[in-house]
Enzyme design. Structure first.
Site, PDB file in Angstrom:
ATOM      1  CB  THR A   1      -0.936  -0.011   1.231  1.00 27.45           C
ATOM      2  OG1 THR A   1      -1.751  -1.184   1.149  1.00 27.45           O
ATOM      3  CG2 THR A   1      -1.815   1.218   1.276  1.00 27.45           C
TER       4      THR A   1
ATOM      5  CB  CYS B   1     -17.609  -5.715   2.572  1.00 32.11           C
ATOM      6  SG  CYS B   1     -17.408  -6.154   4.267  1.00 32.11           S
TER       7      CYS B   1
HETATM    8  N1  PLP Z   1      -1.919  -4.387  -4.341  1.00 29.75           N
HETATM    9  C1  PLP Z   1      -2.462  -5.589  -4.534  1.00 29.75           C
HETATM   10  C2  PLP Z   1      -2.737  -6.062  -5.919  1.00 29.75           C
HETATM   11  C3  PLP Z   1      -2.768  -6.414  -3.436  1.00 29.75           C
HETATM   12  O1  PLP Z   1      -3.326  -7.608  -3.638  1.00 29.75           O
HETATM   13  C4  PLP Z   1      -2.486  -5.932  -2.136  1.00 29.75           C
HETATM   14  C5  PLP Z   1      -2.813  -6.743  -0.949  1.00 29.75           C
HETATM   15  O2  PLP Z   1      -3.905  -6.825  -0.494  1.00 29.75           O
HETATM   16  C6  PLP Z   1      -1.907  -4.659  -1.991  1.00 29.75           C
HETATM   17  C7  PLP Z   1      -1.635  -3.925  -3.118  1.00 29.75           C
HETATM   18  C8  PLP Z   1      -1.582  -4.093  -0.642  1.00 29.75           C
HETATM   19  O3  PLP Z   1      -0.381  -4.648  -0.138  1.00 29.75           O
HETATM   20  P1  PLP Z   1      -0.065  -4.591   1.433  1.00 29.75           P
HETATM   21  O4  PLP Z   1      -1.010  -5.521   2.105  1.00 29.75           O
HETATM   22  O5  PLP Z   1       1.372  -5.053   1.539  1.00 29.75           O
HETATM   23  O6  PLP Z   1      -0.217  -3.181   1.861  1.00 29.75           O
END
Ligand code: PLP
Length: 420
Positions: A70, A335
């Site tokens: 994220t 959700c």
């Molecule tokens: N991008 C994608 C495609 C994901 O599947 C996820 C995970 O849920 C994330 C970003 C976020 O990653 P993180 O959980 O390391 O913040």
């Protein structure tokens, strides 16, 4: 032990990653400190950086450690936008696939509501693959006002692998930078940052057998990014914050292990994925597979991804009944306050709201075996019948009040459950 079919949300830590994690957790030393403990921690960080760079086809100087996928996506999208707009204020358009994870989607929306960005959501086909024609059309319409392009490497819900090389080729004709969220692809399918030509690429440790709370942004050496958080400037002055030595060491161990076993593991999962898809469709002929149709390969669909919509039931209800029966799966999408929203990915693929509400993702990973598939198929027909009885209206609370399920579920409240 429950049957775990939600590896796309997070996958169990691998043995080597856990060993590295615990080994370095018990040592102290800030990698930015100059004394012996600090220097020892710095060596661990730099060796780990090298391993992650090798696993992702990059130079070690291109790795910026973050707290996860994220943060890496936020840094890339905001950082590119601000840097590009600072160089030329006309650059306000962000061309973004319409199936991005919320880590990108919400970041782009925030830039639109707070920083004057204009968003163009690029359409996808019925399988969730972004339209290269639409991208070309949007770029050609006015290349000068495009700040950046963002297209994920592989979709987290339906497993669609995107045509990243074509995206980069088109954007780079006009000097437009491209970001890709490779959180689901890295460590699962071949991902090579240098070959891709991408400017930035986000990855996360906990999707590949590392710990939660650490990730990285791959940033090309000539790419300028405006920092999103300020402080000690530890990572190339682009990302501040004390580096998590133990997490980084464990991330590197997981990345190295994944890279070493990638082809073998991807082939094993493809076989398992295909058998799961076949078994589900045999057990529930109404179930509709979503995402690219691909047997025996992982070029178009992530090797561990099987995603269906089940007509006449709410995905959340099915998830809940399956959970009660000992099988853990996901609807794949967010959700809010216990109220399921149809997935923006499925809507972008052309599904109706009611079709999209019956979504269920089964995702496989390094601990998955054929007995997991057998266990799912054994309980699925009964679970589907119960979830159908609850219908589309009331989802989980209906099932609970109907007395179909005895265990109380923590499903309501005001929390928004993030997409995974
Ligand atoms: N991008 C994608 C495609 C994901 O599947 C996820 C995970 O849920 C994330 C970003 C976020 O990653 P993180 O959980 O390391 O913040």
């Amino acid at each position: 032990m429950p049957v775990y079919l939600d590896h796309a949300a997070t996958t169990p830590i691998t043995g080597t990653a856990l060993a590295a994690f615990t080994q370095h957790l018990s040592r102290s030393g800030n990698p930015s400190s100059l004394h012996g403990s600090g220097r020892r921690a710095r060596i661990v960080v730099e060796e780990s950086r090298e391993k992650i760079a090798v696993a992702g086809g990059a130079h070690r100087s291109e790795i910026i450690f973050t707290s996860g996928g994220t943060e890496a996506n936020n840094l890339a999208v905001k950082g590119l936008y601000w840097a590009r707009r600072a160089a030329d204020p006309a650059r306000r358009r962000i061309l973004c696939s319409s199936v991005e994870h919320h880590a990108v989607q919400d970041t782009v929306e925030w830039l639109a509501s707070h920083e004057g960005a204009d968003i163009v959501w690029l359409p996808v086909d019925a399988h969730g693959v972004v339209s290269i024609e639409a991208l070309e059309h949007e770029i050609e319409a006015d290349p000068g006002n495009v700040a950046l392009v963002s297209v994920m490497w592989a979709n987290n819900e339906v497993g669609a692998v995107q045509p990243i090389h074509d995206v980069v080729e088109l954007a780079h004709r006009h000097g437009i930078p491209v970001h890709s969220d490779a959180v689901q692809a890295f460590g699962t399918i071949p991902v090579n940052f240098a070959d891709s030509g991408l400017d930035t690429m986000a990855v996360s440790a906990h999707k590949i057998g590392g710990p939660v709370g650490v990730g990285a942004l791959f940033v090309g050496r000539s790419v300028s990014l405006t920092p999103t958080q300020h402080g000690g400037g530890q990572e190339r002055d682009v990302r501040s914050g004390t580096l998590d030595t133990a997490g980084i060491a464990a991330f590197a161990a997981a990345a190295e292990f994944a890279a070493l076993n990638l082809t073998q593991e991807a082939n094993r999962l493809v076989e398992l994925r295909d058998s799961l898809i076949e078994a589900v469709q045999r057990a529930i002929p109404e179930a509709i597979l979503r995402g690219p149709l691909e047997q025996g390969d992982y070029a178009k669909r992530l090797p561990g991804n099987a995603h269906f919509t089940f007509p006449g039931c709410e995905g959340d209800s099915l998830l809940f009944v399956l959970d009660m029966a000992g099988v853990e799966s996901s609807t794949g999408s967010a959700c809010t306050a216990g109220v399921p929203r149809p997935s923006h990915v499925l809507l972008a693929m052309g599904l109706t709201e009611s079709e999209a509400r019956g979504a269920q993702r089964f995702s496989l990973g390094h601990t998955s075996t054929s007995s997991d598939v057998d266990a799912l198929v054994a309980v699925l027909p009964g679970a589907y019948a119960s979830a159908r009885k609850a219908g589309m209206a009331g989802h989980v609370s209906t099932i609970q009040t109907a007395g179909t399920i005895s265990r109380a579920g923590n499903v309501s409240g005001t929390m928004r459950q993030g997409e995974k």
